[in-house]
Design an enzyme around this catalytic site. Structure first.
Site, PDB file in Angstrom:
ATOM      1  N   ASP A   1       0.866  -1.174   0.000  1.00  0.00           N
ATOM      2  CA  ASP A   1       0.000   0.000   0.000  1.00  0.00           C
ATOM      3  C   ASP A   1       0.910   1.235   0.000  1.00  0.00           C
ATOM      4  O   ASP A   1       2.139   1.140   0.086  1.00  0.00           O
ATOM      5  CB  ASP A   1      -0.978  -0.038   1.189  1.00  0.00           C
ATOM      6  CG  ASP A   1      -2.193   0.849   0.940  1.00  0.00           C
ATOM      7  OD1 ASP A   1      -2.152   1.674   0.013  1.00  0.00           O
ATOM      8  OD2 ASP A   1      -3.193   0.729   1.675  1.00  0.00           O
TER       9      ASP A   1
HETATM   10  C1  BGC Z   1      -5.102   3.181   0.336  1.00  0.00           C
HETATM   11  C2  BGC Z   1      -5.440   2.120  -0.692  1.00  0.00           C
HETATM   12  C3  BGC Z   1      -5.346   2.710  -2.080  1.00  0.00           C
HETATM   13  C4  BGC Z   1      -3.982   3.319  -2.297  1.00  0.00           C
HETATM   14  C5  BGC Z   1      -3.799   3.950  -3.668  1.00  0.00           C
HETATM   15  C6  BGC Z   1      -3.808   3.881  -0.004  1.00  0.00           C
HETATM   16  O1  BGC Z   1      -3.525   4.925   0.856  1.00  0.00           O
HETATM   17  O2  BGC Z   1      -5.020   2.581   1.615  1.00  0.00           O
HETATM   18  O3  BGC Z   1      -6.715   1.594  -0.442  1.00  0.00           O
HETATM   19  O4  BGC Z   1      -5.603   1.714  -3.023  1.00  0.00           O
HETATM   20  O5  BGC Z   1      -3.786   4.335  -1.320  1.00  0.00           O
HETATM   21  O6  BGC Z   1      -4.552   5.092  -3.806  1.00  0.00           O
END
Ligand code: BGC
Length: 754
Positions: free
Chosen positions: A312
């Site tokens: 993530d």
């Molecule tokens: C979130 C994810 C997301 C990613 C890309 C992260 O901060 O937890 O759910 O897919 O960002 O935007």
């Protein structure tokens, strides 16, 4: 004390085998693709390989600072050449401040793809990913669906699949072949600000809805230009943070991780998902990003996942900055790659790739681990058809933003509407009456859409679709301007003009109070108190003194405590975050043109200090007097009223251990006066087990529509796997003995021997 004798148990293979009908094919790159991947890999330098393992935010390729609020996404050729050609970055994600049109997305991604495919040595296409969490929400003019929590409340997998199919179409129309969704995090902690992005508190509902969404996103063929590759998130346990704050620690025994958290991931992997995003948080103190047991042994080993994992946002840095398990970024890269991470979402720059190349040269990371990751990534790129064609002409997407797609969003919104109270049949509202709409969510598209709507936070009104109706506008549209007034009353947490709302209420027949939660996600969605903000409760209290009937409409992503104001409201409608068609859907339900049929996908707590999911243990139910009955939520999981009534009869259960089958039939009758839909829910309770069993667990459900007076016999089948649980040895087992099965108000106890 007599020694505990464990009953004989039968081992079962894994939860993913439950309900075989749910499952299609796991993702496996074909022989042909594997051949192509191997040939390409043989040509790659170490730098090219680690570049493929890096995913950056698109802002890192654009002019200006990374977080600069910009109204265009203009590529900076120096940055593009540096990241794509010098560092061979293989994947890009996200957007800038605003939602580009499909044409602009195509120009932007087209230019990036051109550099990658035409100017780089090996011509490997970029894998572009985005968060299409309730539609292609980062594309101007796309359809905004209800958030997943509302989709779950429909209890209708067909609608989840349809929504995901439209999302896929509109993402591909934008040049984006990879979606960061669905979220299959079981969410049993209602404080969690991202509950709205999940399918709620139940494992089985998450499995069924997650699979339906995967089918809609992917179809049968990842290279289909109208489908995208899904990315399950967030592996694992994100929805179970013990303090309810975003990305905060989870404490859970492996037994429950396996029983509660993993099954929806496992089911979706068996259903063909090619990518998985890792949870930012820790489980039992171990960050998921360094958890080899979780990523390599369970996900890639036991579940035989052949796709790739992605971190993530910024989570390798977070191993140093937040979790403090790594001394520096290089150490963090080492630990995560050895744990099984294949791609790093390193939003800002190439540092992951640089550190990784060094680690390989130093012999700390084996080349074989890097090759394994790159094979997985290239396999997905081939499977998505990117080597043949990175983009398809916009003209091939004539249905983008179409009426038919809008209808699909409307239908999902309507079916999510969950009527929680309707004293003296107050609803539907008669159309010849006067209505006051008040409350923070009464005249706001942003509240209906929540986070991830055109912008990440979803609060900017600049990008709202001008032709979409708020609740107030939709009511006016049908009842006429003169008959509907609006006084906001409050903001999210501050008073605006409660007194004026009270004065206006005196002039009308009905007061529709639209309370809600300010759009937010991730950290900004953290709250310290599950109660509905006091000022919004004060509005209801003040209005109740007028004696006018109050209809409470809740526009919120999680269940906020309403115990004090519930008795003041004659009707209560839970709307979740219903999306761009939410205003019309709520209105048509309030006016009776649609009959509500949603059911809660979570337990609605009555007290902030009494938080239990429906499938708690019996010991959770003990009260201060040592008796039982402490579980008294405001509304139960699976609850929701209709404008008609239903009755259940003739429950027949036949348990046939020899055939490994339990057949169930039940008759549903529409006993009311209008057509309606009911969700038949089948629950099983293991009455005695070697590990204290849940009081009940959802095993099957089906939504049935019936006209008044009609009845229908509905059949279900279970197998022994539906009676299984994870024992003290962390194995799925079925222990023979008595089980109780419940459908509606009927129940049947049967014996299972083997
Ligand atoms: C979130 C994810 C997301 C990613 C890309 C992260 O901060 O937890 O759910 O897919 O960002 O935007």
């Amino acid at each position: 004390m007599a020694e505990r004798t464990f009953r004989k148990c039968v081992l079962v293979m894994g939860y993913f085998l439950l309900g075989a009908s749910l499952l299609a094919q796991p993702y496996r790159p074909s022989q042909e693709i594997q051949g192509k991947v191997d040939s390409l890999l043989a040509l790659m330098t170490l730098e090219e390989k680690v570049g493929q393992m890096t995913n950056i935010g698109v802002a890192a390729l654009c002019k200006g600072g990374f977080y600069e609020g910009r109204d265009t996404l203009e590529l900076d050729s120096v940055k593009v050449n540096r990241l794509l050609l010098k560092y061979h970055i293989g994947s890009v994600q996200n957007k800038g401040k605003y939602p580009p049109s499909i044409e602009e997305w195509n120009r932007l991604i087209g230019a990036i793809q051109e550099v990658a495919t035409q100017k780089s040595r090996l011509g490997i296409p970029i894998l572009y990913g985005n968060d299409g969490v309730h539609g292609a929400n980062y594309t101007e003019g796309s359809i905004l669906f209800p958030h997943q929590i509302g989709v779950a409340a429909t209890w209708e997998p067909r609608l989840a699949e349809a929504a995901a199919q439209v999302t896929a179409y509109e993402l591909r129309a934008s040049g984006i072949p990879w979606n960061f969704g669905p979220v299959v995090d079981v969410a049993k902690q209602p404080l969690w600000g991202r509950m709205f992005e999940s399918f709620g508190e139940d494992t089985y509902l998450n499995m069924v809805m997650g699979n339906a969404m995967v089918r809609g996103l992917q179809g049968n063929n990842l290279s289909d230009p109208y489908r995208v590759g899904a990315c399950l998130k967030h592996f694992a346990g994100y929805g179970m943070a013990h303090n309810g704050k975003d990305r905060s620690p989870v404490y859970m025994p492996e037994r429950l991780i396996r029983q509660v958290i993993l099954p929806p991931f496992e089911a979706a992997i068996q259903n063909g998902v090619p990518t998985v995003m890792i949870n930012s948080g820790t489980i039992n103190g171990i960050p998921c990003h360094t958890n080899k047991y979780l990523i390599t042994d369970i996900l890639k080993g036991e579940m035989r996942f052949q796709g790739f994992t992605i971190s993530d946002w910024e989570d390798i840095d977070n191993l140093v900055k937040v979790h403090r398990v790594a001394v520096d970024e290089k150490d963090a890269v080492l630990q995560s790659v050895l744990a099984g991470l294949d791609m790093c979402m390193d939003p800002y720059d190439e540092s992951f790739a640089v550190h990784l190349a060094e680690l390989v040269r130093e012999g700390a990371v084996p080349v074989a681990r890097v090759d394994d990751a790159v094979r997985r990534i290239l396999g997905v790129k081939f499977a998505l058809g990117l080597f043949e064609q990175t983009l398809h002409p916009v003209s091939e997407y004539p249905d983008f933003g179409s009426e038919a797609f809008t209808k699909s969003s409307y239908e999902a919104a309507v079916e999510s509407m969950t009527l929680l109270k309707n004293e003296e049949d107050l609803l539907p509202i008669s159309k010849d009456k006067k209505v006051l709409v008040t409350g923070v969510a009464g005249n706001s598209l942003n509240y209906l859409n929540g986070g991830w709507s055109r912008t990440w936070a979803g609060v900017d009104t600049t990008y709202n679709d001008p032709d979409k109706l708020t609740i107030y506008e939709a009511l006016q549209d049908i009842l006429g301007q003169a008959n509907v007034s609006f006084v906001q009353g409050t903001g999210y947490t501050e008073e605006i003009n409660i007194e004026q709302a009270v004065e206006t209420a005196k002039e009308v027949d009905y007061v529709v109070v639209c309370v809600g939660e300010q759009p937010a996600t991730e950290k900004p969605s953290d709250i310290d108190d599950l109660s509905l903000p006091q000022v919004q409760q004060d509005l209801v209290t003040a209005l109740s003194r007028t004696g006018k009937p109050i209809i409470l409409v809740m526009v919120q992503g999680r269940p906020r405590i309403i115990r004090e104001i519930e008795p003041l409201c004659k009707a209560i409608l839970m709307a979740y975050l219903p999306g761009n068609e939410g205003g019309r859907a709520i209105t048509n339900v309030l006016l009776g043109d649609e009959n509500p049929s949603g059911k809660l996908p979570y337990t609605y707590p009555r007290y902030t200090g009494s938080i239990w999911a429906y499938d708690h243990l019996k010991s959770d139910d003990r009260g201060p007097d040592f008796g039982f009955g402490a579980f008294q939520p405001q509304f139960e999981f699976g609850y929701g009223l209709s404008y008609t009534t239903f009755s259940y009869s003739d429950l027949k259960v036949e348990a046939m251990p020899d055939k490994d089958e339990i057949t169930i039939s039940v008759t549903l009758t529409n006993t009311g006066r209008r057509k309606g839909k009911e969700v038949i829910q089948v629950y099983v309770s293991d009455l005695v087990a070697s590990v204290s069993p849940a009081v009940k667990q959802l095993k099957r459900f089906r939504k049935i529509e019936l006209t008044p007076g009609l009845q229908k016999e509905v059949k279900f089948k279970l197998t022994s796997k539906d009676l299984a649980f994870v024992n003290q040895q962390n194995q799925w087992v079925v222990e023979p003995g008595e089980f109780q099965l419940r459908v509606g108000n009927l129940s049947h106890t049967f014996n299972w021997k083997k």
